[in-house]
Design an enzyme around this catalytic site. Structure first.
Site, PDB file in Angstrom:
ATOM      1  N   ASP A   1       0.855  -1.186   0.000  1.00  0.00           N
ATOM      2  CA  ASP A   1       0.000   0.000   0.000  1.00  0.00           C
ATOM      3  C   ASP A   1       0.894   1.241   0.000  1.00  0.00           C
ATOM      4  O   ASP A   1       2.029   1.202   0.488  1.00  0.00           O
ATOM      5  CB  ASP A   1      -0.928   0.024   1.218  1.00  0.00           C
ATOM      6  CG  ASP A   1      -2.169   0.866   0.969  1.00  0.00           C
ATOM      7  OD1 ASP A   1      -3.208   0.283   0.607  1.00  0.00           O
ATOM      8  OD2 ASP A   1      -2.100   2.099   1.115  1.00  0.00           O
TER       9      ASP A   1
ATOM     10  N   CYS B   1     -14.656  -1.141  -6.454  1.00  0.00           N
ATOM     11  CA  CYS B   1     -15.644  -0.529  -5.557  1.00  0.00           C
ATOM     12  C   CYS B   1     -16.269   0.700  -6.206  1.00  0.00           C
ATOM     13  O   CYS B   1     -16.909   1.510  -5.535  1.00  0.00           O
ATOM     14  CB  CYS B   1     -14.994  -0.159  -4.219  1.00  0.00           C
ATOM     15  SG  CYS B   1     -13.677   1.058  -4.349  1.00  0.00           S
TER      16      CYS B   1
END
Length: 460
Positions: free
Chosen positions: A313, A403
């Site tokens: 990340d 998403c």
């Protein structure tokens, strides 16, 4: 020549029996239809009668041909569907208004907004008000009923449980409270507001949520950018009503430290069931979690018995949480680790070194927040998936997600995945298709509420 009485009368005896029978049936049908119309006309006055007791209640009249979608339950009345507004003075944002068809017959009621592209959020239909008038035109009572119903639904789904105390209590349109989201993290309720009416009824909402069993703290998080479109200038100010900045939660028996200042409400409960599925696939596997945030999928893989897990990340603060989560769960840091870096650069580097994993999870942030950027977002999804497929060993698995509501509702995600496979020179097979967890209900009258796509692929 035969002479017949007018419709509804009795045919003379000279008329043949067959004709008399047909006329009798026709008269009966006409009478029934008239009775039905009369009943409907009488019943349709439920909201009108209640409205007559309230001075100054405006009526939003829809254009001809624009009524059915709202009669079917879609809650968002867009301004282009409105023909006129009856009422003086005109309604203000947050006011209760009637919504009517082109003949001015009420089909329901909702909350008005003079600025938003959605000028009314429908709260209750005429038929519902007729069956149970206790909440009709009364937003506070409706809130009590809808929040109570949401609590009951989650209890029926087994939430919270001994193994899970992080879940969604209210899912906006899915729980028929458009613009309101409530996530529960242990004894903290995080309330996300994205509609002017939610801000207007803030005190009532906080009071009702605080009464939910086990809730000791409330965190209010207004979505400033969306609320600006609703006509409110609300900064992302600190919520002094809650002193909590982090909270420890459990999901599927795994502990997480959640930052209440983090992305969205602080934790993505929508992927709970998909994370559990990953734990079932991970035993003895090498697992790569791309866009890992605070380690959701990675921790499930480690708990599932993976030989080695790496999470990637770009957010240092998210990875700080992820590393604390390793300690919380007493996991072996030699078997699970997190790396700060750019996902694309990491995958390209892995490809150049011929590094491969048995199981890869690709869960990027929302790349298509609006339809107008869908084309460019499709290119980004395609590129990321093509890279991810190249770091999966032959015959291995890729769980890929989007998403972005615009992507999911377009139906283009699977086509984009296929395009990525062609770009990477791979062949993929769909093994599983999923969406958000069951505590994220979707109203079929508002399919726009469906945003999460999750595919499990075999890559060859």
């Amino acid at each position: 020549m035969l002479r017949l009485r007018a419709c509804g009368g009795t045919a003379p005896a000279s008329v043949p029996a067959l004709v008399r029978a047909r006329l009798a049936r026709r008269a009966s049908s006409t009478a029934c239809a008239a009775a039905t119309v009369a009943a409907a006309s009488s019943a349709s006055s439920a909201l009108e009668e209640l409205a007559a007791e309230r001075k100054g209640l405006a009526k939003v009249v829809l254009k001809k041909g624009k009524t059915q979608i709202f009669r079917d339950g879609s809650p968002m009345v867009y301004s282009g569907a409105v023909d006129r507004i009856i009422g003086r003075p005109p309604p203000k944002s947050g006011d209760v208004v009637l919504v009517a068809d082109g003949t001015e017959k009420s089909i329901g009621w909702g909350l008005y907004n003079s600025v938003s592209m959605f000028c009314v959020r429908l709260m209750q239909l005429e038929e519902e008000a007729r069956r149970d008038p206790t909440c009709a035109l009364n937003m506070e009572r409706l809130l009590e009923a809808r929040i109570s119903s949401a609590v009951d639904l989650r209890r029926s789904l087994g939430l919270p449980s001994a193994n899970t105390n992080a879940y969604r209590l209210i899912n906006s349109e899915g729980d028929r409270l458009s613009g309101l989201i409530v996530d529960i993290f242990a004894d903290v309720a995080v309330i996300a507001s994205s509609a002017a009416w939610v801000e207007k009824y803030r005190e009532k909402i906080q009071f009702l949520v605080s009464k939910v069993n086990g809730i000791n703290h409330i965190k209010w998080r207004p979505s400033a950018d969306i609320l600006k479109e609703e006509g409110l200038n609300i900064s992302e100010q600190k919520d002094h009503a809650s002193s909590c900045s982090t909270v420890k939660v459990m999901e599927n028996g795994i502990l997480y430290l959640v930052s209440l200042e983090g992305q969205k409400t602080g934790f993505y409960a929508d992927q709970r069931e998909n994370r559990h599925f990953i734990s079932l696939l991970s035993k003895d596997q090498r697992v790569l979690d791309i866009f890992c945030y605070s380690g959701g999928f990675a921790l499930h893989a480690a708990k599932g018995g993976a030989d080695n897990v790496i999470g990637i990340d770009s957010s240092g603060s998210a990875l700080d949480l992820a590393n604390e989560n390793i300690i919380l769960n007493e996991l072996n840091p030699g078997r699970i680790s997190f790396v700060k870096g750019d996902a694309t650069a990491f995958m390209k580097g892995a490809i150049s070194k011929n590094e491969l994993w048995d199981l890869v999870i690709l869960d990027p942030p929302k790349l298509a927040p609006r339809k107008k950027v869908l084309q460019s977002a499709s290119g980004m999804y395609r590129s990321l998936n093509a890279l991810a497929m190249q770091v999966v060993k032959p015959g291995g698995l890729l769980m890929t997600c989007s998403c972005s509501g615009a992507m999911t509702q377009s139906g283009m995600f699977l086509k984009t995945i296929q395009g990525a496979a062609s770009m990477a020179g791979k062949k993929v097979t769909v093994l599983r298709q999923a969406g958000a967890a069951c505590d994220h209900p979707i109203d079929p009258a508002y399919p726009e509420g469906q945003y999460l796509s999750n595919y499990l692929l075999r890559v060859a």
